[in-house]
Design a protein around this motif. Structure first.
Motif, PDB file in Angstrom:
ATOM      1  N   CYS A  87      11.388   2.715   3.029  1.00 53.08           N
ATOM      2  CA  CYS A  87      10.586   3.939   3.146  1.00 53.08           C
ATOM      3  C   CYS A  87      11.152   4.766   4.292  1.00 53.08           C
ATOM      4  N   PRO A  88      11.419   6.056   4.066  1.00 55.80           N
ATOM      5  CA  PRO A  88      12.014   6.882   5.122  1.00 55.80           C
ATOM      6  C   PRO A  88      11.058   7.194   6.262  1.00 55.80           C
ATOM      7  N   ASN A  89       9.760   7.079   6.026  1.00 54.21           N
ATOM      8  CA  ASN A  89       8.798   7.279   7.106  1.00 54.21           C
ATOM      9  C   ASN A  89       7.443   6.698   6.710  1.00 54.21           C
ATOM     10  N   ALA A  90       7.131   5.534   7.262  1.00 56.12           N
ATOM     11  CA  ALA A  90       5.878   4.843   6.935  1.00 56.12           C
ATOM     12  C   ALA A  90       4.778   5.142   7.940  1.00 56.12           C
ATOM     13  N   ILE A  91       5.011   6.089   8.858  1.00 55.52           N
ATOM     14  CA  ILE A  91       3.986   6.384   9.863  1.00 55.52           C
ATOM     15  C   ILE A  91       2.708   6.873   9.191  1.00 55.52           C
ATOM     16  N   HIS A  92       2.867   7.614   8.071  1.00 59.99           N
ATOM     17  CA  HIS A  92       1.687   8.116   7.363  1.00 59.99           C
ATOM     18  C   HIS A  92       0.914   6.970   6.730  1.00 59.99           C
ATOM     19  N   MET A  93       1.632   6.035   6.139  1.00 60.88           N
ATOM     20  CA  MET A  93       0.968   4.853   5.573  1.00 60.88           C
ATOM     21  C   MET A  93       0.250   4.070   6.660  1.00 60.88           C
ATOM     22  N   MET A  94       0.898   3.956   7.824  1.00 63.68           N
ATOM     23  CA  MET A  94       0.307   3.189   8.920  1.00 63.68           C
ATOM     24  C   MET A  94      -0.991   3.834   9.377  1.00 63.68           C
ATOM     25  N   TRP A  95      -1.023   5.170   9.481  1.00 60.20           N
ATOM     26  CA  TRP A  95      -2.239   5.857   9.913  1.00 60.20           C
ATOM     27  C   TRP A  95      -3.342   5.745   8.847  1.00 60.20           C
ATOM     28  N   ILE A  96      -2.972   5.825   7.579  1.00 61.05           N
ATOM     29  CA  ILE A  96      -3.986   5.845   6.517  1.00 61.05           C
ATOM     30  C   ILE A  96      -4.518   4.444   6.219  1.00 61.05           C
ATOM     31  N   TRP A  97      -3.610   3.488   6.041  1.00 55.63           N
ATOM     32  CA  TRP A  97      -4.025   2.162   5.579  1.00 55.63           C
ATOM     33  C   TRP A  97      -3.730   1.025   6.563  1.00 55.63           C
ATOM     34  N   GLY A  98      -3.057   1.306   7.674  1.00 52.60           N
ATOM     35  CA  GLY A  98      -2.752   0.260   8.634  1.00 52.60           C
ATOM     36  C   GLY A  98      -1.794  -0.767   8.063  1.00 52.60           C
ATOM     37  N   SER A  99      -1.889  -2.002   8.531  1.00 52.29           N
ATOM     38  CA  SER A  99      -0.971  -3.057   8.098  1.00 52.29           C
ATOM     39  C   SER A  99      -1.182  -3.474   6.653  1.00 52.29           C
ATOM     40  N   SER A 100      -2.293  -3.079   6.053  1.00 52.90           N
ATOM     41  CA  SER A 100      -2.518  -3.410   4.640  1.00 52.90           C
ATOM     42  C   SER A 100      -1.530  -2.688   3.729  1.00 52.90           C
ATOM     43  N   ALA A 101      -0.788  -1.725   4.290  1.00 54.81           N
ATOM     44  CA  ALA A 101       0.240  -1.027   3.501  1.00 54.81           C
ATOM     45  C   ALA A 101       1.531  -1.836   3.403  1.00 54.81           C
ATOM     46  N   PHE A 102       1.597  -3.006   4.069  1.00 51.90           N
ATOM     47  CA  PHE A 102       2.787  -3.866   3.987  1.00 51.90           C
ATOM     48  C   PHE A 102       3.135  -4.130   2.514  1.00 51.90           C
ATOM     49  N   PRO A 103       4.433  -4.106   2.138  1.00 55.53           N
ATOM     50  CA  PRO A 103       5.633  -4.031   3.002  1.00 55.53           C
ATOM     51  C   PRO A 103       6.113  -2.606   3.291  1.00 55.53           C
ATOM     52  N   PHE A 104       5.217  -1.651   3.212  1.00 58.62           N
ATOM     53  CA  PHE A 104       5.507  -0.267   3.605  1.00 58.62           C
ATOM     54  C   PHE A 104       6.625   0.365   2.780  1.00 58.62           C
ATOM     55  N   THR A 105       6.677   0.056   1.514  1.00 56.15           N
ATOM     56  CA  THR A 105       7.675   0.652   0.631  1.00 56.15           C
ATOM     57  C   THR A 105       7.083   1.873  -0.059  1.00 56.15           C
ATOM     58  N   THR A 106       7.947   2.678  -0.615  1.00 57.90           N
ATOM     59  CA  THR A 106       7.488   3.855  -1.358  1.00 57.90           C
ATOM     60  C   THR A 106       6.662   3.431  -2.565  1.00 57.90           C
ATOM     61  N   ILE A 107       7.055   2.343  -3.192  1.00 57.96           N
ATOM     62  CA  ILE A 107       6.293   1.833  -4.350  1.00 57.96           C
ATOM     63  C   ILE A 107       4.891   1.434  -3.915  1.00 57.96           C
ATOM     64  N   ARG A 108       4.791   0.758  -2.764  1.00 55.72           N
ATOM     65  CA  ARG A 108       3.489   0.361  -2.244  1.00 55.72           C
ATOM     66  C   ARG A 108       2.645   1.587  -1.910  1.00 55.72           C
ATOM     67  N   GLU A 109       3.262   2.624  -1.379  1.00 52.28           N
ATOM     68  CA  GLU A 109       2.559   3.861  -1.032  1.00 52.28           C
ATOM     69  C   GLU A 109       1.955   4.507  -2.280  1.00 52.28           C
ATOM     70  N   GLU A 110       2.749   4.571  -3.352  1.00 48.82           N
ATOM     71  CA  GLU A 110       2.249   5.159  -4.599  1.00 48.82           C
ATOM     72  C   GLU A 110       1.108   4.328  -5.183  1.00 48.82           C
ATOM     73  N   LEU A 111       1.217   3.003  -5.088  1.00 48.03           N
ATOM     74  CA  LEU A 111       0.170   2.126  -5.598  1.00 48.03           C
ATOM     75  C   LEU A 111      -1.133   2.324  -4.829  1.00 48.03           C
ATOM     76  N   LEU A 112      -1.039   2.439  -3.506  1.00 49.94           N
ATOM     77  CA  LEU A 112      -2.232   2.647  -2.690  1.00 49.94           C
ATOM     78  C   LEU A 112      -2.921   3.962  -3.033  1.00 49.94           C
ATOM     79  N   TRP A 113      -2.124   4.984  -3.293  1.00 55.30           N
ATOM     80  CA  TRP A 113      -2.724   6.274  -3.666  1.00 55.30           C
ATOM     81  C   TRP A 113      -3.439   6.173  -5.016  1.00 55.30           C
TER      82      TRP A 113
END
Length: 718
Positions: free
Chosen positions: A456-482
């Motif tokens: 992920c080129p920048n997981a700071i947004h994931m970290m602020w929104i979902w914290g460590s539950s966004a692990f492994p902080f990949t783009t795929i994980r980000e899309e799934l969380l949304w």
């Protein structure tokens, strides 16, 4: 009886001819043509670097001893033993004959009172087959041989009988017993020797430039090469003048002379060499800059290629980014406060926290809290990552104590790994971080998987929104969380305030509101409370401040007013206010990063509305439990409450939430408040276009200049 200080010509020592005629000669071209005519290199390759290192050592120690004799103190200094190189003996052995010839030539001509230019010309004839830098080093070696011997005897003659006998032959006892009158001469001589060494270093340095990165068609090198013959001539001529001083000094018998003319000529030569050195040094610096730029481009391309390759682990990538050599420990472990190697990160998920030294304490404290919370459950999957802080500083700015203190203070608060020092990060890496990862001074969190690939080129947004539950902080994980998210109260305040979440669990009506107008806050909260009493519904209100950084003081004053007047609930901790808005902005930036900022999903439109309303003034969100009912601008929410009598009959039919929503919708359709977004240049990824969340039209793009009158350290370190 005092010594008579006068000129003492003798049969064995003719007076030296003045050099002033040559120093004031207007036609340098004629002189240089003579020198150029002697230049007939035969193509031999002479490794002069070991010899020059030896000369440096001799003259450094000799001039050091001069200071000891005349100043009466021994300066502490560590001399690098450059002379002990493997190829030194062979190098000197092959050049001994020509060095002796030059030494004899200088001594003979000095004793004979020859013209300095003619002596210099004769030396050029002796070294005609050598390159320009070799000519200079050979002449300097001949001088170092005599000058070094002179001061070696001065150092040891009092403790060594052989040296004492030789010193007597060279008049050393008399010279050292009368240092006072001779001090100006030796001061001028030392200044000239230092100038000679400065120019010689430059000439030798030009010969050491790597031909793979710079050629003579580069203007700086071309200019320097054109001036090298002149520089070599005047430097060798200065060597002749310096050698003549030592030769005549040891041939004076027991009387000393102080010549104003000699002192003037030494200082004039030193001044001329200083000017030559400044010119050559300027061109040399330009050459180094050119070489550095080419190397940086090459290293930058290699780094880009490295990220396109497949690796078995992340070591190659981490070494390329942080520190490639094995001669030091490049990381600082924030938990143990010890230096460690990059091996501690091998085959791990690594989050590169990239920032300037201007790191917001709000951001840092929240990130530390999220990190520490994940470490409480070390066996859980979401704790299986490491953070490494990479501080990015402008390498063109001199590193000063204030910057060091700021760096150490930040490093000391971080529980994760950090780069030992910002200077370890090379220029081409900084360029890569800025151009490829879009770093613009705002902290970013680049995620590398165990093989060193960017997850992920920048997981700071994931970290602020979902914290460590966004692990492994990949783009795929980000899309799934949304895909799992819905527009609800928990999305807005999760991880910030459990009290508001408890209100939601109790299914209360909740107004989240913000703005910078204290009068509007008074009117809104008073009206909302009165309407809730009239409608007999349980209502809670929470003031969440304002997103603009330059409104911190305004928010603090409004918070104090709300507390004193008991208008509603509010956050006393400014970090909570910051985190609320950081999470909202992160939701937008997350969508931008995914290329879906203009998706037509209702949740994204509502998030954009809140951010836009905040820029325009006051706003409020009404929730019933977790469900968001109304998201409105202050110019429509407050009037809708004031007009309660117009829709109160609908409360018993539709319920308070639906009745309020329907009436607010009518006012909103009439008011059509403007929508506005501001993206700081430091945000990195800024969308080229954006659709309005209200009318779905393309928004106009403007450029805004803002001064927040921040007296912090940002301007110093960015």
């Amino acid at each position: 009886m005092a010594l008579q200080l006068r000129t003492l010509p003798s049969a064995t020592q003719p007076p030296m001819r003045s050099d002033r005629s040559m120093l004031t000669m207007s036609d340098d071209n004629v002189m240089m043509k003579q020198i150029q005519s002697t230049h007939a290199p035969d193509g031999r390759q002479v490794d002069i670097k070991p010899l020059f290192n030896l000369i440096e050592d001799i003259l450094d120690r000799a001039t050091q001893h001069v200071d000891t004799v005349f100043l009466g103190s021994q300066a502490k200094r560590e001399i690098e033993e450059k002379a002990h190189q493997v190829n030194l003996v062979a190098s000197v052995d092959s050049l001994t004959y020509i060095i002796d010839r030059i030494s004899c030539e200088i001594s003979y001509k000095a004793l004979g009172g020859s013209d300095a230019h003619q002596t210099t010309l004769s030396i050029f004839n002796l070294v005609s087959e050598f390159s320009w830098d070799a000519k200079l080093v050979l002449a300097l070696a001949a001088f170092a041989l005599n000058y070094g011997e002179f001061w070696l005897l001065a150092q040891i003659y009092s403790t060594n009988q052989l040296a004492k006998s030789m010193a007597i032959l060279r008049q050393l006892p008399s010279i050292l017993e009368n240092t006072g009158p001779l001090k100006p001469k030796f001061d001028a001589l030392n200044n000239l020797i230092r100038a000679i060494m400065d120019v010689t270093r430059c000439v030798v340095a030009f010969n050491d430039l790597p031909p793979a990165y710079i050629t003579q068609d580069v203007q700086a090198l071309n200019t320097a090469i054109a001036h090298v013959p002149t520089a070599v001539y005047w430097t060798i001529r200065s060597v002749v003048a310096a050698a003549a001083q030592i030769t005549t000094l040891t041939s004076m018998s027991h009387e000393f002379s102080i010549s104003t003319t000699e002192a003037w000529e030494l200082s004039t030569l030193a001044h001329k060499l200083k000017n030559i050195h400044e010119l050559l040094k300027k061109q040399l610096d330009l050459c180094y800059q050119f070489i550095d730029e080419k190397r940086n481009v090459e290293s930058y391309q290699m780094l880009k290629s490295l990220f396109e390759m497949i690796h078995i682990d992340n070591m190659k990538v981490l070494k390329a980014l942080i520190y490639a050599k094995d001669d030091l420990l490049p990381l600082f472990d924030g938990s143990t406060k010890k230096r460690v190697s990059l091996d501690v990160l091998r085959r791990k998920n690594v989050l590169l926290l990239i920032s300037s030294l201007d790191f917001s304490q709000d951001e840092l404290q929240i990130l530390i809290q999220i990190y520490n919370d994940s470490r409480l459950h070390s066996t859980r999957q979401e704790s299986q990552y490491e953070i490494v802080w990479i501080p990015v500083v402008d390498r063109s700015i001199q590193w000063v104590d204030r910057m060091q203190v700021a760096f150490e203070n930040l490093q000391a608060t971080m529980p994760w790994y950090s780069v030992h020092h910002p200077t370890l990060i090379e220029n081409h890496v900084i360029r890569f971080i800025k151009e490829v990862w879009h770093f613009r001074n705002k902290p970013i969190l680049v995620v590398l998987d165990p093989q060193g690939k960017v997850a992920c080129p920048n997981a700071i947004h994931m970290m602020w929104i979902w914290g460590s539950s966004a692990f492994p902080f990949t783009t795929i994980r980000e899309e799934l969380l949304w895909r799992e998210e819905v527009w609800r109260l928990e999305l807005l305040v999760d991880g910030i305030d459990p009290m508001i979440l408890n209100w939601a669990k109790d299914d209360k009506y909740i107004f989240l509101y913000g703005g910078d107008d204290v009068e509007w806050v008074r009117k809104f909260t008073t009206t909302a409370r009165n309407v809730a009493l009239a409608a007999r519904v349980p209502l809670e209100m929470a003031y969440v401040g304002k997103g603009s950084k330059n409104k911190k003081e305004t928010v603090r004053r409004i918070t104090a007013t709300i507390t004193v007047e008991k208008l509603s609930y509010c956050w006393q901790d400014p970090t909570m206010v910051w985190f609320f808005w950081a999470r909202l902005e992160s939701m937008l930036f997350s969508k931008i990063q995914l290329g879906r900022a203009d998706d037509q999903d209702p949740m994204m439109q509502e998030i954009k509305k809140v951010l836009s309303y905040d820029k325009e003034g006051n706003w409020a969100i009404l929730c019933k439990g977790s469900n968001v009912v109304v998201n409105g601008h202050g110019t429509t929410v407050h009037p809708a409450l004031l007009e309660y009598d117009m829709w109160k009959e609908q409360v018993t039919v539709k319920g308070f939430d639906i009745a309020f929503r329907d009436h607010h919708g009518k006012l909103h359709d009439i008011a059509h408040p403007c929508c506005r977004f501001e993206f700081p240049m430091a945000a990195g990824r800024i969308p080229e276009v954006m659709k309005c969340p209200e009318c779905n039209r393309m928004m106009e793009k403007h450029i805004t200049f803002i001064c927040c009158h921040d007296d912090g350290i940002a301007g110093t370190f960015l």
